[in-house]
Design a protein around this motif. Structure first.
Motif, mmCIF file in Angstrom:
data_model
loop_
_atom_site.group_PDB
_atom_site.id
_atom_site.type_symbol
_atom_site.label_atom_id
_atom_site.label_comp_id
_atom_site.label_asym_id
_atom_site.label_seq_id
_atom_site.Cartn_x
_atom_site.Cartn_y
_atom_site.Cartn_z
ATOM 1 N N VAL A 56 0.751 -1.237 -0.092
ATOM 2 C CA VAL A 56 0.010 -0.138 -0.081
ATOM 3 C C VAL A 56 0.958 1.226 -0.009
ATOM 4 N N PHE A 57 0.526 2.237 -0.840
ATOM 5 C CA PHE A 57 1.263 3.514 -0.863
ATOM 6 C C PHE A 57 0.208 4.429 -0.271
ATOM 7 N N VAL A 58 0.875 5.498 0.497
ATOM 8 C CA VAL A 58 0.116 6.467 0.991
ATOM 9 C C VAL A 58 0.802 8.025 0.862
ATOM 10 N N LEU A 59 -0.101 8.882 0.312
ATOM 11 C CA LEU A 59 0.509 10.241 -0.004
ATOM 12 C C LEU A 59 -0.340 11.225 0.950
ATOM 13 N N PRO A 60 0.179 11.398 2.220
ATOM 14 C CA PRO A 60 -0.428 12.227 3.301
ATOM 15 C C PRO A 60 -0.384 13.803 3.090
ATOM 16 N N SER A 61 0.141 14.086 2.089
ATOM 17 C CA SER A 61 0.457 15.540 1.962
ATOM 18 C C SER A 61 -0.544 16.609 2.181
ATOM 19 N N ARG A 62 -0.291 17.698 2.695
ATOM 20 C CA ARG A 62 -1.354 18.925 2.907
ATOM 21 C C ARG A 62 -1.342 19.686 1.807
ATOM 22 N N SER A 63 -0.151 19.685 0.784
ATOM 23 C CA SER A 63 0.060 20.501 -0.339
ATOM 24 C C SER A 63 0.743 19.804 -1.107
ATOM 25 N N GLU A 64 0.500 19.573 -2.644
ATOM 26 C CA GLU A 64 1.139 19.143 -3.795
ATOM 27 C C GLU A 64 1.035 19.871 -5.132
ATOM 28 N N GLY A 65 1.924 19.716 -5.925
ATOM 29 C CA GLY A 65 1.718 19.974 -7.143
ATOM 30 C C GLY A 65 1.000 18.977 -8.052
ATOM 31 N N PHE A 66 1.954 18.139 -8.618
ATOM 32 C CA PHE A 66 1.629 16.864 -9.179
ATOM 33 C C PHE A 66 2.733 15.768 -8.557
ATOM 34 N N PRO A 67 2.223 15.076 -7.645
ATOM 35 C CA PRO A 67 3.338 14.343 -6.846
ATOM 36 C C PRO A 67 3.986 13.128 -7.699
ATOM 37 N N GLY A 71 -3.711 17.888 -7.593
ATOM 38 C CA GLY A 71 -2.677 16.863 -7.497
ATOM 39 C C GLY A 71 -3.332 15.434 -7.693
ATOM 40 N N PRO A 72 -3.534 14.781 -6.490
ATOM 41 C CA PRO A 72 -4.203 13.632 -6.302
ATOM 42 C C PRO A 72 -5.358 13.165 -7.134
ATOM 43 N N SER A 73 -6.515 14.145 -6.868
ATOM 44 C CA SER A 73 -7.759 13.975 -7.559
ATOM 45 C C SER A 73 -7.841 14.101 -8.867
ATOM 46 N N GLU A 74 -6.718 14.392 -9.721
ATOM 47 C CA GLU A 74 -6.612 14.325 -10.970
ATOM 48 C C GLU A 74 -5.679 13.104 -11.480
ATOM 49 N N ILE A 75 -5.272 12.462 -10.430
ATOM 50 C CA ILE A 75 -4.366 11.260 -10.863
ATOM 51 C C ILE A 75 -5.155 10.145 -10.434
ATOM 52 N N ILE A 76 -5.532 9.916 -9.326
ATOM 53 C CA ILE A 76 -6.447 8.703 -8.800
ATOM 54 C C ILE A 76 -7.977 8.616 -9.081
ATOM 55 N N GLN A 77 -8.245 7.721 -9.646
ATOM 56 C CA GLN A 77 -9.744 7.433 -10.048
ATOM 57 C C GLN A 77 -10.330 6.795 -8.673
ATOM 58 N N HIS A 78 -11.027 7.321 -7.843
ATOM 59 C CA HIS A 78 -11.469 6.607 -6.598
ATOM 60 C C HIS A 78 -12.134 5.399 -6.797
ATOM 61 N N GLY A 79 -11.676 4.402 -6.006
ATOM 62 C CA GLY A 79 -12.458 2.844 -6.277
ATOM 63 C C GLY A 79 -11.739 2.230 -7.408
ATOM 64 N N GLU A 80 -11.278 2.776 -8.329
ATOM 65 C CA GLU A 80 -10.671 2.236 -9.350
ATOM 66 C C GLU A 80 -9.167 1.867 -9.377
ATOM 67 N N ASN A 81 -8.328 2.849 -9.192
ATOM 68 C CA ASN A 81 -6.923 2.642 -9.080
ATOM 69 C C ASN A 81 -6.268 3.064 -7.612
ATOM 70 N N GLY A 82 -7.482 3.427 -6.931
ATOM 71 C CA GLY A 82 -6.782 3.867 -5.613
ATOM 72 C C GLY A 82 -7.887 4.576 -4.699
ATOM 73 N N LEU A 83 -7.718 5.167 -3.551
ATOM 74 C CA LEU A 83 -8.568 5.718 -2.835
ATOM 75 C C LEU A 83 -8.260 7.063 -2.484
ATOM 76 N N ILE A 84 -9.312 7.969 -2.518
ATOM 77 C CA ILE A 84 -9.119 9.374 -2.393
ATOM 78 C C ILE A 84 -9.820 9.764 -0.714
ATOM 79 N N VAL A 85 -9.430 10.265 0.053
ATOM 80 C CA VAL A 85 -10.112 10.627 1.434
ATOM 81 C C VAL A 85 -9.878 11.757 1.696
ATOM 82 N N GLU A 86 -10.903 12.194 2.643
ATOM 83 C CA GLU A 86 -11.397 13.741 2.929
ATOM 84 C C GLU A 86 -10.120 14.415 3.379
#
Length: 357
Positions: A256-267, A288-303
């Motif tokens: 599992v990989f986690v990106l817990p950043s508070r701010s990013e450009g394009f990680p 950043g993450p929301s334009e890369i991860i498709q929630h439920g398909e290739n990863g998970l996006i968390v509030e």
């Protein structure tokens, strides 16, 4: 083309990763490359041997930042005059304006690319300098749709804006390895990277067989993070790996990989992990993450900021091997969309559009 690229350094970091990858590709594509570094120092990333690297002969001293940057502007201007490039490509939110000032009245097109989050709040003096210099640039490269919209508010109508994400760098082929019971994060020890949020989320897991591995250079948060790990009783399950040379093996062996950043450009770390089939989780930060991860398909996006939801998301993947495998498979397709050749050609064509034959 004769391309002069300006970047802060080649130390360990996402911007520096992008600079080394893209300049090396452009050099291999037959272009003449000069890389001007803002600061002298140790280089973490390797470069194509065809690239001419130029560093200032001075460093930030007791005379202060103002003196240093005035000297640096004169230094870059001298390099531009001597190299006579067809186009300048500048990396770095804080240095792009200085590069434009360095090239004043030299009739060389300047293309700038910001790497930080489009939501980053600059100091007042930087906002003023950017408002004066960015509209005079020839072009701007944005990494995401959100970043492009923010830039267009800053620019004149005649300035071209192109959305070009980071490429996924290629890794040396490695022997097939089994994925371990490891949750991985890759980040420097800075507050903005949010490693404290990940440690808190990991501490809430009921998964004693799993470990948390954190790769990345030390920083101002190192002692705080180490104390947090100790205080939460995670010392025997958490490893600070420091700078790692074989990142391909690290991504390939984590589950599992986690990106817990508070701010990013394009990680970069996120796209690298995904390209090697590691199912990934990230907070829904402003870009950043929301334009890369498709929630439920290739990863998970968390509030953003919801530590418990992040913990739940990690546990969801830990408890479901089939979900990890399917998301990892889908994530690996990112390497096709962001392959170096495709992204490199976009850079090449955009830079060519400013060159007068």
């Amino acid at each position: 083309m004769k391309i002069l690229v300006v970047a802060p350094s080649l130390r360990l970091g996402g911007l520096e990763n992008s600079v080394s990858t893209m300049t090396s590709w452009l050099a291999d594509a037959g272009h003449s490359l000069t890389l001007v570094l803002c600061y002298r120092g140790e280089r973490f990333y390797e470069l194509n041997d065809k690239i001419d690297v130029v560093e200032p002969g001075f460093s930030l001293s007791a005379r202060g930042k103002v003196y240093f940057y005035l000297s640096w502007i004169r230094f870059v201007r001298h390099v531009i005059k001597s190299k006579r490039p067809d186009v300048i490509l500048s990396y770095g939110d804080y240095h792009n304006s200085l590069v434009k000032l360095s090239s004043s009245f030299l009739q060389v097109p300047v293309v700038v690319t910001d790497r930080a989050s489009p939501g980053l709040k600059f100091p007042l003096y930087m906002r003023l300098i950017r408002s004066l210099t960015y509209p005079k640039c020839s072009g701007v490269i944005a990494q995401t749709q959100r970043a492009a919209l923010v830039k267009k508010e800053l620019l004149k109508k005649g300035v071209k804006v192109k959305i070009i994400p980071n490429p996924v760098r290629s890794f040396e082929p490695s022997q097939k390895v089994d994925r371990k019971k490891v949750v991985l994060a890759v980040a420097r020890h800075y507050h903005v990277k949010g490693l404290d949020r990940l440690i808190k989320a990991f501490s809430r897991l009921d998964a004693p067989e799993w470990e948390l591995h954190i790769a990345g250079s030390l920083g101002p948060e190192t002692q705080k993070l180490e104390k947090m790990v100790q205080g939460l009783g995670l010392s025997d399950r958490t490893k600070f790996l420091g700078s790692v040379s074989n990142m391909g093996l690290l991504y390939s062996s984590a589950s599992v990989f986690v990106l817990p950043s508070r701010s990013e450009g394009f990680p970069n770390a996120l796209i690298e992990a995904m390209s090697l089939g590691c199912p990934s989780i990230a907070f829904d930060i402003n870009a950043g993450p929301s334009e890369i991860i498709q929630h439920g398909e290739n990863g998970l996006i968390v509030e953003d900021g919801d530590i418990q939801e992040m913990s739940n998301a990690i546990l969801q993947l830990i408890d479901n091997e089939g979900l990890r495998l399917s998301m990892g498979h889908n994530a690996s397709k990112l390497s096709n969309d962001l392959n170096l050749k495709s992204i490199g050609e976009k850079y090449e064509n955009f830079l060519k559009s400013f060159v007068v034959n």
